[in-house]
Design a protein around this motif. Structure first.
Motif, mmCIF file in Angstrom:
data_model
loop_
_atom_site.group_PDB
_atom_site.id
_atom_site.type_symbol
_atom_site.label_atom_id
_atom_site.label_comp_id
_atom_site.label_asym_id
_atom_site.label_seq_id
_atom_site.Cartn_x
_atom_site.Cartn_y
_atom_site.Cartn_z
ATOM 1 N N PHE A 68 4.984 9.196 -10.358
ATOM 2 C CA PHE A 68 4.316 9.143 -11.663
ATOM 3 C C PHE A 68 2.902 9.702 -11.566
ATOM 4 O O PHE A 68 2.465 10.481 -12.429
ATOM 5 N N HIS A 69 2.174 9.316 -10.528
ATOM 6 C CA HIS A 69 0.799 9.793 -10.365
ATOM 7 C C HIS A 69 0.754 11.312 -10.172
ATOM 8 O O HIS A 69 -0.142 11.982 -10.696
ATOM 9 N N LEU A 70 1.708 11.851 -9.432
ATOM 10 C CA LEU A 70 1.734 13.301 -9.227
ATOM 11 C C LEU A 70 2.047 14.030 -10.533
ATOM 12 O O LEU A 70 1.466 15.073 -10.833
ATOM 13 N N THR A 79 0.816 -1.205 0.000
ATOM 14 C CA THR A 79 0.000 0.000 0.000
ATOM 15 C C THR A 79 0.853 1.261 0.000
ATOM 16 O O THR A 79 1.857 1.348 0.694
ATOM 17 N N ALA A 80 0.418 2.243 -0.790
ATOM 18 C CA ALA A 80 1.013 3.576 -0.779
ATOM 19 C C ALA A 80 -0.050 4.532 -1.300
ATOM 20 O O ALA A 80 -1.108 4.111 -1.775
ATOM 21 N N ALA A 81 0.230 5.836 -1.214
ATOM 22 C CA ALA A 81 -0.749 6.812 -1.674
ATOM 23 C C ALA A 81 -0.044 8.122 -1.999
ATOM 24 O O ALA A 81 1.115 8.345 -1.616
ATOM 25 N N CYS A 82 -0.758 8.984 -2.709
ATOM 26 C CA CYS A 82 -0.254 10.329 -2.959
ATOM 27 C C CYS A 82 -1.431 11.292 -2.959
ATOM 28 O O CYS A 82 -2.596 10.880 -3.049
ATOM 29 N N ALA A 83 -1.128 12.568 -2.852
ATOM 30 C CA ALA A 83 -2.179 13.588 -2.814
ATOM 31 C C ALA A 83 -1.665 14.869 -3.433
ATOM 32 O O ALA A 83 -0.461 15.165 -3.377
ATOM 33 N N LYS A 84 -2.585 15.625 -4.002
ATOM 34 C CA LYS A 84 -2.250 16.902 -4.617
ATOM 35 C C LYS A 84 -3.294 17.906 -4.155
ATOM 36 O O LYS A 84 -4.498 17.659 -4.313
ATOM 37 N N SER A 85 -2.848 19.013 -3.597
ATOM 38 C CA SER A 85 -3.767 19.972 -3.003
ATOM 39 C C SER A 85 -3.387 21.403 -3.366
ATOM 40 O O SER A 85 -2.196 21.738 -3.391
ATOM 41 N N PRO A 86 -4.357 22.271 -3.620
ATOM 42 C CA PRO A 86 -4.055 23.687 -3.855
ATOM 43 C C PRO A 86 -3.398 24.339 -2.643
ATOM 44 O O PRO A 86 -2.666 25.322 -2.784
ATOM 45 N N PHE A 87 -3.656 23.787 -1.445
ATOM 46 C CA PHE A 87 -3.082 24.372 -0.235
ATOM 47 C C PHE A 87 -1.676 23.846 0.054
ATOM 48 O O PHE A 87 -0.719 24.612 0.123
ATOM 49 N N PHE A 88 -1.537 22.533 0.228
ATOM 50 C CA PHE A 88 -0.230 22.015 0.662
ATOM 51 C C PHE A 88 0.642 21.494 -0.477
ATOM 52 O O PHE A 88 1.789 21.122 -0.256
ATOM 53 N N GLY A 89 0.131 21.426 -1.703
ATOM 54 C CA GLY A 89 0.963 20.993 -2.824
ATOM 55 C C GLY A 89 0.945 19.487 -3.014
ATOM 56 O O GLY A 89 -0.105 18.848 -2.935
ATOM 57 N N ASN A 90 2.135 18.904 -3.238
ATOM 58 C CA ASN A 90 2.272 17.472 -3.536
ATOM 59 C C ASN A 90 2.725 16.690 -2.300
ATOM 60 O O ASN A 90 3.597 17.158 -1.553
#
Length: 286
Positions: free
Chosen positions: A130-132, A97-108
Protein backbone atom coordinates in the motif's frame (compact mmCIF):
# COMPACT_ATOMS: atom_id res chain seq x y z
CA UNK A 1 13.07 4.04 3.88
CA UNK A 2 9.55 4.21 5.31
CA UNK A 3 9.51 2.39 8.66
CA UNK A 4 6.72 0.91 10.73
CA UNK A 5 7.86 0.61 14.37
CA UNK A 6 11.54 1.41 13.95
CA UNK A 7 13.90 -1.10 15.61
CA UNK A 8 16.56 0.10 18.05
CA UNK A 9 19.36 -0.52 15.53
CA UNK A 10 17.44 1.23 12.75
CA UNK A 11 20.47 2.90 11.12
CA UNK A 12 22.47 -0.32 10.83
CA UNK A 13 19.53 -2.32 9.45
CA UNK A 14 18.58 0.47 7.06
CA UNK A 15 22.13 0.62 5.68
CA UNK A 16 22.17 -3.16 5.19
CA UNK A 17 18.75 -3.13 3.54
CA UNK A 18 19.70 -0.39 1.08
CA UNK A 19 22.99 -2.11 0.27
CA UNK A 20 21.15 -5.35 -0.50
CA UNK A 21 18.71 -3.45 -2.73
CA UNK A 22 21.59 -1.86 -4.66
CA UNK A 23 23.30 -5.24 -5.05
CA UNK A 24 20.05 -6.70 -6.36
CA UNK A 25 19.72 -3.88 -8.90
CA UNK A 26 23.32 -4.37 -10.02
CA UNK A 27 22.58 -8.03 -10.67
CA UNK A 28 19.59 -7.02 -12.80
CA UNK A 29 21.79 -4.67 -14.81
CA UNK A 30 24.45 -7.33 -15.38
CA UNK A 31 21.76 -9.80 -16.44
CA UNK A 32 20.02 -7.16 -18.59
CA UNK A 33 16.72 -8.00 -16.91
CA UNK A 34 13.81 -5.68 -16.14
CA UNK A 35 10.50 -6.20 -14.31
CA UNK A 36 7.74 -7.53 -16.56
CA UNK A 37 5.30 -4.86 -15.39
CA UNK A 38 5.27 -1.61 -13.39
CA UNK A 39 3.11 -1.39 -10.28
CA UNK A 40 -0.46 -0.26 -11.01
CA UNK A 41 -0.81 3.52 -11.14
CA UNK A 42 -3.40 5.30 -9.06
CA UNK A 43 -6.13 7.04 -10.99
CA UNK A 44 -5.57 10.76 -11.40
CA UNK A 45 -8.28 11.61 -8.86
CA UNK A 46 -7.70 8.65 -6.52
CA UNK A 47 -6.70 10.06 -3.13
CA UNK A 48 -7.04 6.93 -0.96
CA UNK A 49 -7.83 8.95 2.15
CA UNK A 50 -10.75 6.88 3.42
CA UNK A 51 -11.30 3.20 4.24
CA UNK A 52 -13.71 2.76 1.33
CA UNK A 53 -11.09 4.07 -1.10
CA UNK A 54 -8.44 1.74 0.35
CA UNK A 55 -10.85 -1.18 -0.06
CA UNK A 56 -11.60 -0.25 -3.68
CA UNK A 57 -7.87 0.03 -4.40
CA UNK A 58 -7.23 -3.44 -2.92
CA UNK A 59 -9.89 -4.97 -5.18
CA UNK A 60 -8.41 -3.31 -8.26
CA UNK A 61 -4.86 -4.32 -7.40
CA UNK A 62 -5.93 -7.93 -6.73
CA UNK A 63 -7.64 -8.11 -10.13
CA UNK A 64 -4.80 -6.40 -12.04
CA UNK A 65 -2.19 -8.67 -10.46
CA UNK A 66 -4.30 -11.79 -10.97
CA UNK A 67 -3.92 -12.92 -7.35
CA UNK A 68 -7.03 -15.12 -7.47
CA UNK A 69 -9.25 -16.35 -4.63
CA UNK A 70 -6.39 -16.89 -2.17
CA UNK A 71 -3.99 -13.93 -2.66
CA UNK A 72 -1.73 -14.85 0.26
CA UNK A 73 -0.54 -17.93 -1.59
CA UNK A 74 0.85 -16.00 -4.55
CA UNK A 75 1.41 -12.40 -3.45
CA UNK A 76 5.14 -12.52 -2.75
CA UNK A 77 6.03 -14.50 -5.88
CA UNK A 78 3.92 -12.14 -8.01
CA UNK A 79 5.50 -9.01 -6.52
CA UNK A 80 9.01 -10.37 -6.99
CA UNK A 81 8.81 -12.17 -10.32
CA UNK A 82 6.28 -10.01 -12.21
CA UNK A 83 6.67 -6.56 -10.68
CA UNK A 84 10.35 -6.73 -9.71
CA UNK A 85 9.85 -5.70 -6.07
CA UNK A 86 12.92 -6.55 -4.02
CA UNK A 87 11.81 -8.39 -0.87
CA UNK A 88 14.37 -9.04 1.86
CA UNK A 89 14.06 -10.63 5.31
CA UNK A 90 16.22 -9.43 8.20
CA UNK A 91 16.05 -9.84 11.98
CA UNK A 92 14.08 -6.79 13.11
CA UNK A 93 13.56 -7.85 16.71
CA UNK A 94 10.31 -8.62 18.50
CA UNK A 95 8.38 -5.51 17.48
CA UNK A 96 5.80 -5.62 14.70
CA UNK A 97 8.32 -4.07 12.35
CA UNK A 98 8.51 -3.81 8.57
CA UNK A 99 9.64 -1.23 6.03
CA UNK A 100 9.61 -0.29 2.37
CA UNK A 101 11.69 1.91 0.09
CA UNK A 102 11.38 3.54 -3.29
CA UNK A 103 14.45 4.63 -5.22
CA UNK A 104 15.18 6.05 -8.70
CA UNK A 105 18.05 3.55 -8.88
CA UNK A 106 16.78 0.22 -7.53
CA UNK A 107 13.00 0.77 -7.76
CA UNK A 108 10.61 -0.69 -5.15
CA UNK A 109 11.69 -2.76 -2.14
CA UNK A 110 10.12 -4.25 0.98
CA UNK A 111 11.81 -5.36 4.21
CA UNK A 112 10.13 -8.02 6.38
CA UNK A 113 10.97 -9.46 9.79
CA UNK A 114 12.45 -12.94 9.51
CA UNK A 115 11.23 -13.71 13.04
CA UNK A 116 7.58 -13.39 12.02
CA UNK A 117 5.38 -16.28 10.94
CA UNK A 118 4.43 -16.75 7.29
CA UNK A 119 0.91 -15.39 7.81
CA UNK A 120 2.22 -12.31 9.63
CA UNK A 121 4.73 -11.67 6.85
CA UNK A 122 1.91 -11.93 4.29
CA UNK A 123 0.01 -9.17 6.08
CA UNK A 124 3.13 -7.02 6.37
CA UNK A 125 3.89 -7.55 2.68
CA UNK A 126 0.42 -6.35 1.68
CA UNK A 127 0.65 -3.46 4.17
CA UNK A 128 3.95 -2.24 2.70
CA UNK A 129 2.60 -2.66 -0.83
CA UNK A 130 0.00 0.00 0.00
CA UNK A 131 2.78 2.44 0.90
CA UNK A 132 4.59 1.79 -2.38
CA UNK A 133 1.39 2.27 -4.39
CA UNK A 134 0.58 5.56 -2.64
CA UNK A 135 4.17 6.80 -2.17
CA UNK A 136 3.83 9.93 -4.29
CA UNK A 137 0.32 10.74 -2.98
CA UNK A 138 1.66 10.84 0.56
CA UNK A 139 4.79 12.72 -0.60
CA UNK A 140 7.33 10.35 0.90
CA UNK A 141 10.43 12.05 -0.44
CA UNK A 142 13.97 11.75 0.87
CA UNK A 143 13.99 12.83 4.50
CA UNK A 144 10.18 12.92 4.70
CA UNK A 145 9.44 9.25 5.35
CA UNK A 146 7.16 9.19 8.35
CA UNK A 147 3.69 7.66 7.87
CA UNK A 148 0.96 9.29 9.91
CA UNK A 149 -1.55 7.31 11.95
CA UNK A 150 -4.31 7.54 9.34
CA UNK A 151 -2.03 6.30 6.57
CA UNK A 152 -1.08 3.30 8.69
CA UNK A 153 -4.74 2.50 9.36
CA UNK A 154 -5.50 2.69 5.64
CA UNK A 155 -2.55 0.42 4.86
CA UNK A 156 -3.91 -2.14 7.35
CA UNK A 157 -7.38 -1.85 5.78
CA UNK A 158 -5.87 -2.35 2.32
CA UNK A 159 -3.91 -5.42 3.46
CA UNK A 160 -6.94 -7.08 5.06
CA UNK A 161 -9.09 -6.50 1.98
CA UNK A 162 -6.38 -7.61 -0.42
CA UNK A 163 -5.64 -10.89 1.37
CA UNK A 164 -9.24 -11.72 2.28
CA UNK A 165 -11.49 -11.09 -0.76
CA UNK A 166 -15.12 -10.50 0.13
CA UNK A 167 -16.72 -13.27 -1.96
CA UNK A 168 -14.00 -15.86 -1.31
CA UNK A 169 -14.17 -15.36 2.47
CA UNK A 170 -17.96 -15.60 2.57
CA UNK A 171 -17.91 -18.74 0.43
CA UNK A 172 -15.36 -20.43 2.70
CA UNK A 173 -17.25 -19.49 5.88
CA UNK A 174 -20.71 -20.47 4.65
CA UNK A 175 -19.43 -23.89 3.60
CA UNK A 176 -18.58 -24.62 7.24
CA UNK A 177 -21.47 -23.00 9.13
CA UNK A 178 -24.16 -25.23 10.58
CA UNK A 179 -27.93 -24.87 10.23
CA UNK A 180 -27.98 -22.32 13.04
CA UNK A 181 -25.35 -20.25 11.17
CA UNK A 182 -22.70 -20.99 13.77
CA UNK A 183 -19.05 -21.82 13.18
CA UNK A 184 -16.31 -22.92 15.61
CA UNK A 185 -12.91 -21.31 16.15
CA UNK A 186 -11.32 -24.49 14.86
CA UNK A 187 -13.25 -24.17 11.60
CA UNK A 188 -12.41 -20.48 11.33
CA UNK A 189 -8.75 -21.33 11.84
CA UNK A 190 -8.96 -23.70 8.88
CA UNK A 191 -10.40 -20.82 6.81
CA UNK A 192 -7.55 -18.56 7.95
CA UNK A 193 -5.05 -21.22 6.83
CA UNK A 194 -6.70 -21.34 3.40
CA UNK A 195 -5.96 -17.64 2.99
CA UNK A 196 -2.57 -17.84 4.73
CA UNK A 197 -3.51 -15.20 7.32
CA UNK A 198 -3.82 -15.18 11.10
CA UNK A 199 -7.06 -16.12 12.84
CA UNK A 200 -7.16 -12.60 14.31
CA UNK A 201 -6.93 -11.04 10.83
CA UNK A 202 -9.84 -13.19 9.66
CA UNK A 203 -11.96 -12.16 12.67
CA UNK A 204 -11.32 -8.48 11.99
CA UNK A 205 -12.32 -9.02 8.35
CA UNK A 206 -15.53 -10.69 9.55
CA UNK A 207 -16.08 -7.75 11.88
CA UNK A 208 -16.52 -5.47 8.86
CA UNK A 209 -18.27 -8.02 6.65
CA UNK A 210 -20.96 -8.85 9.22
CA UNK A 211 -21.10 -5.46 10.99
CA UNK A 212 -20.23 -6.87 14.38
CA UNK A 213 -19.99 -4.52 17.34
CA UNK A 214 -16.38 -3.84 18.32
CA UNK A 215 -16.95 -5.20 21.83
CA UNK A 216 -18.24 -8.45 20.34
CA UNK A 217 -15.27 -8.73 17.96
CA UNK A 218 -12.71 -8.11 20.69
CA UNK A 219 -14.35 -10.84 22.74
CA UNK A 220 -13.96 -13.29 19.85
CA UNK A 221 -10.33 -12.23 19.40
CA UNK A 222 -9.52 -12.89 23.06
CA UNK A 223 -11.01 -16.38 22.67
CA UNK A 224 -9.02 -16.81 19.46
CA UNK A 225 -5.75 -15.85 21.19
CA UNK A 226 -6.35 -18.54 23.81
CA UNK A 227 -7.19 -21.05 21.07
CA UNK A 228 -4.00 -20.18 19.17
CA UNK A 229 -1.90 -20.57 22.33
CA UNK A 230 -3.28 -24.09 22.81
CA UNK A 231 -3.01 -25.17 19.16
CA UNK A 232 0.07 -23.70 17.54
CA UNK A 233 0.16 -23.79 13.77
CA UNK A 234 3.12 -25.44 12.11
CA UNK A 235 4.96 -22.60 10.41
CA UNK A 236 7.05 -22.79 7.24
CA UNK A 237 10.86 -22.60 7.54
CA UNK A 238 12.45 -19.19 7.97
CA UNK A 239 13.01 -17.50 4.62
CA UNK A 240 16.54 -17.03 3.31
CA UNK A 241 18.16 -13.61 3.40
CA UNK A 242 18.58 -13.67 -0.37
CA UNK A 243 15.41 -13.97 -2.46
CA UNK A 244 15.20 -16.82 -4.97
CA UNK A 245 15.25 -14.42 -7.92
CA UNK A 246 18.30 -12.62 -6.49
CA UNK A 247 20.14 -15.93 -6.21
CA UNK A 248 19.14 -16.99 -9.72
CA UNK A 249 20.42 -13.71 -11.18
CA UNK A 250 23.71 -13.99 -9.27
CA UNK A 251 24.29 -17.54 -10.53
CA UNK A 252 23.44 -16.53 -14.09
CA UNK A 253 25.81 -13.54 -14.27
CA UNK A 254 28.57 -15.55 -12.57
CA UNK A 255 28.32 -18.34 -15.12
CA UNK A 256 28.30 -15.79 -17.96
CA UNK A 257 31.58 -14.41 -16.64
CA UNK A 258 30.11 -11.02 -15.75
CA UNK A 259 31.48 -11.18 -12.19
CA UNK A 260 34.45 -12.84 -10.55
CA UNK A 261 34.19 -15.78 -8.19
CA UNK A 262 35.24 -13.50 -5.33
CA UNK A 263 32.47 -11.03 -6.15
CA UNK A 264 29.93 -13.84 -6.58
CA UNK A 265 30.83 -15.28 -3.17
CA UNK A 266 30.44 -11.83 -1.63
CA UNK A 267 27.01 -11.27 -3.21
CA UNK A 268 25.79 -14.69 -2.07
CA UNK A 269 27.31 -14.51 1.41
CA UNK A 270 29.27 -17.76 0.91
CA UNK A 271 32.93 -18.85 0.89
CA UNK A 272 35.05 -19.11 -2.26
CA UNK A 273 35.02 -22.90 -1.92
CA UNK A 274 31.22 -22.91 -1.81
CA UNK A 275 31.17 -20.56 -4.81
CA UNK A 276 33.13 -23.07 -6.88
CA UNK A 277 30.18 -25.46 -6.70
CA UNK A 278 28.11 -23.02 -8.76
CA UNK A 279 30.46 -23.08 -11.75
CA UNK A 280 29.06 -24.58 -14.95
CA UNK A 281 29.97 -28.26 -15.33
CA UNK A 282 30.51 -30.13 -18.57
CA UNK A 283 28.05 -32.99 -18.99
CA UNK A 284 29.19 -36.22 -20.63
CA UNK A 285 26.41 -37.40 -23.01
CA UNK A 286 28.03 -40.79 -23.81
Amino acid sequence: VLWRNKPENEKEIQAEFLQLCCQYKQLELWANERPNRPLPDLDEHENVLEYKEASILSNRVRDVMGLGKYPGKSLQVTLEEVYGIKVFHLDLGDLGTAACAKSPFFGNAILLNVRCSQWRRNHDLAHELFHLLTWERYQHQSGICEPDQQEEKLATCFAGNLLLPYESVLESIYKLTDKEKKITLSQLDSVARQFDVSLESLLWRMHFLFYWKEEQTRGYIEEAKEYVRQTQRIDSPRPSLYPERYRALAIRVFRKGEISMRRFAQLMGISRKEAEQYMDRDVDHE
